[in-house]
Design an enzyme around this catalytic site. Structure first.
Site, mmCIF file in Angstrom:
data_model
loop_
_atom_site.group_PDB
_atom_site.id
_atom_site.type_symbol
_atom_site.label_atom_id
_atom_site.label_comp_id
_atom_site.label_asym_id
_atom_site.label_seq_id
_atom_site.Cartn_x
_atom_site.Cartn_y
_atom_site.Cartn_z
ATOM 1 C CG ASP A 178 -1.630 1.253 1.463
ATOM 2 O OD1 ASP A 178 -2.381 1.658 0.555
ATOM 3 O OD2 ASP A 178 -1.441 1.875 2.526
ATOM 4 C CG ASP A 230 -1.705 7.780 0.321
ATOM 5 O OD1 ASP A 230 -0.743 8.546 0.203
ATOM 6 O OD2 ASP A 230 -2.591 7.645 -0.547
ATOM 7 C CG ASP A 236 -1.922 2.324 6.467
ATOM 8 O OD1 ASP A 236 -2.057 2.064 5.250
ATOM 9 O OD2 ASP A 236 -2.451 3.321 6.995
#
Length: 223
Positions: free
Chosen positions: A11, A13, A173
């Site tokens: 991922d 961001d 995250d």
């Protein structure tokens, strides 16, 4: 005998870069431009990882499709303006990210990729700003897929690289990243430094607290 193929998908961001300042600022500008109350910071960060239409549907559920579309357009414009003004500084890499990417990249059996809610334009600009263009062999973005946690991004990355589910790891995250990995039947590694609380990463096979732990974690999974 050559080592078995491995695919590591990241991922962006909240995982590779800390873009929360840019995201909150652009979202604030978008809502203010429509004379709407701005969601609080926690609420904004909770939708990071979703494609923008899905994000706006969560942040402004009582607004019409037309109003939500205007919010999406406003966010894109504000974010793009920030990126032009600030460059890489708008989304700095997390400590250790570059070193780990470079260390994995030199392993001939390891392929690196990205699975992100960003647009193609946004991802390409970010990678260029940080000089990371050459590292990621597959780049899956919101333009071409259903929003996370649908497994389309991971499935397409595996198809492009020839990696099987057993050979693939998703690093992210948010709960959306972990649920996407589970849906694609690949190993999910959560990171604790991003935008969802550690408790939200319950679908992860393992959660790490720093980039320096990723190589060992991958070795343990694959060995």
């Amino acid at each position: 005998m050559s080592p078995a193929l491995r695919l590591v998908l990241f991922d962006v961001d909240g995982t590779l870069v800390d873009s929360q300042g840019a995201i909150v600022s652009a979202m604030t500008a978008s809502f203010q431009a429509q004379s709407l109350p701005v969601p609080d910071r926690t609420e904004i960060l909770s939708i990071v990882g979703l494609s923008l239409p899905h994000a706006m549907a969560r942040l402004a559920p009582d607004k019409s499709d037309q109003e939500q579309s205007a919010l999406v357009a406003g966010y894109k414009q504000a974010y793009h303006t920030q990126r032009l003004e600030q460059g890489a500084a708008s989304s700095p890499l997390y400590p250790g990210a570059r070193e780990v990417i470079e260390a994995l990249h030199v392993k001939p059996e390891v392929l690196l990729g990205v699975a992100t809610g960003k647009s193609q334009r946004g991802l390409d600009a970010l990678l260029e700003a940080h000089g990371l263009e050459r590292y990621f062999i597959t780049r899956q973005v919101a333009d071409h897929h259903p929003s996370k946690p649908h497994p389309s991004m991971i499935e397409t990355a595996m198809a492009e690289t020839g990696a099987s589910a057993a050979q693939t790891v998703m690093v992210g995250d948010t709960s959306f990243d972990m649920e996407m990995a589970v849906a694609a039947k690949v190993t999910a590694i959560g990171v604790s430094w991003g935008y969802h609380d550690r408790s939200a990463l319950s679908a992860a096979h393992q959660v790490i607290d720093g980039f320096e732990h990723l190589p060992e974690t991958l070795a343990n999974i694959w060995d």
